[in-house]
Write a protein that holds these residues in place. Structure first.
Motif, PDB file in Angstrom:
ATOM      1  N   ASP A 270      22.202  57.134 -32.629  1.00  0.00           N
ATOM      2  CA  ASP A 270      22.531  58.466 -32.711  1.00  0.00           C
ATOM      3  C   ASP A 270      22.436  59.122 -31.397  1.00  0.00           C
TER       4      ASP A 270
ATOM      5  N   ASP B 288      30.444  63.368 -27.582  1.00  0.00           N
ATOM      6  CA  ASP B 288      31.884  62.569 -27.914  1.00  0.00           C
ATOM      7  C   ASP B 288      31.492  61.048 -27.435  1.00  0.00           C
TER       8      ASP B 288
ATOM      9  N   ALA C 118      29.483  59.273 -29.787  1.00  0.00           N
ATOM     10  CA  ALA C 118      30.118  58.699 -30.940  1.00  0.00           C
ATOM     11  C   ALA C 118      31.086  57.564 -30.767  1.00  0.00           C
TER      12      ALA C 118
END
Length: 343
Positions: free
Chosen positions: A52, A96, A99
């Motif tokens: 995460d 980003d 991710a």
């Protein structure tokens, strides 16, 4: 070396980056501490995140560059740290990238970050995120790495600047070279006209001057010879201008090279007689090839002119033209002068 032996070797209690390896540490603890020392000793940015983007570990170089302590970032979202406070756009780009890396992709980007003088000055880093897989092949951690490329970018910028300056200088040189080419062309054209006006009457006087005394005919012949030599030099200048401008035309004809050699050599008969130099022509009487007649004769004239220039009185000059294998022709001019210096 086994872990126990390694533990016995590490007995110093002097702190290294705040880490002390105790003789009483277990082998596992010793390895963990040594890993921490290695991590902190690395010059580049290095750390460990969960999937995460939460910070699990960051090395000392990265912390010191931003003026941070490990407690400031452990357990915090990676993009909240001081490094990325340059702008919100940078923070968002880091999110980003996390991710993307969480999906198993290696991602890389150059960033300007606060990473020097304890976070008071920015640097540019080559930053990447590498997914680390568990034994089941799933992404377990993310490995952030950063390399300071500020000096490299500065060198590249300086190189680009110098290349730009060089390009400007080259363009200026081309411009000046163009002026030179046009100057040669203009001067050549301007000189050809008066030379032609000199040669025309001289040729006519020699042709119609049967009544002239031998002395006058000799002087007219000298004027004619030198005017033609000067015209040849002017034509050379004009050809130089054409070559510089990439506009040198080639007019090929099927010509007898042996006859052209004899014709050019005949133009030096007077010089050969005056200086007692014997000129011999060897080779075939007829040997045809496709050449630019005027330029080929100019090459022969230059070779013979050099031979006469360096051959002492009473010397010898030999000229030959012969056919070689493969459809080639060899034209040679040899003399008994000192030859070309080895240097």
């Amino acid at each position: 070396m086994r872990p126990a032996e390694c533990k016995d070797r590490v007995t110093a209690r002097t702190p290294v980056h705040g880490v002390v390896i105790e003789p009483t540490d277990s082998a596992e603890v010793s390895r963990q501490k040594m890993a921490r020392i290695i991590l902190d000793s690395m010059y580049q940015f290095l750390g460990l995140l969960d999937v995460d983007g939460t910070v699990l570990e960051i090395n000392r170089a990265a912390l010191d560059g931003a003026g941070l302590d490990l407690a400031d970032v452990i357990g915090q979202p990676f993009w909240h740290a001081r490094w990325w406070a340059v702008s919100e756009e940078v923070r968002q780009r880091v999110r980003d990238m996390i991710a993307e890396a969480r999906s198993g992709r290696f991602v890389r980007c150059d960033f300007e970050v606060f990473g020097d003088a304890h976070g008071s000055r920015t640097i540019v880093i080559d930053f990447s995120l590498t997914p680390i897989l568990d034994d089941a092949g799933q992404v377990a951690y993310l490995l952030p790495e950063g390399r300071n490329i500020t000096e490299k970018i500065a060198r590249n910028a300086e190189l680009s600047r110098k290349n730009g300056e060089l390009q400007v200088a080259l363009e200026r040189l081309k411009e000046l070279d163009g002026y030179k080419t046009r100057f040669f062309a203009n001067v050549s054209h301007e000189l050809r006209t008066p030379l032609a006006l000199i040669l025309g009457p001289v040729d006519q006087l020699i042709q119609d001057g049967q009544a002239l005394a031998e002395r006058e005919r000799f002087r007219l012949a000298a004027i004619q010879r030198n005017a033609r030599a000067l015209l040849q030099q002017v034509n050379n200048l004009l050809d130089l201008a054409r070559i510089d401008a990439d506009r040198m035309p080639m007019a090929y004809v099927h010509a007898n090279l042996a006859a052209l050699l004899r014709e050019v050599a005949a133009g030096f008969d007077a010089v050969a007689e005056d200086r007692g130099i014997r000129v011999s022509l060897r080779g075939e009487d007829e040997l045809y090839a496709d050449v630019d007649r005027a330029k080929f004769m100019r090459v022969l004239s230059n070779l013979l002119s050099n031979a006469f220039k360096f051959t002492p009185p009473g010397g010898r000059i030999g000229c030959s033209v012969e056919r070689l294998a493969g459809g080639r022709v060899l034209v040679s001019v040899q003399d008994t002068g000192p030859g070309v210096p080895a240097a």
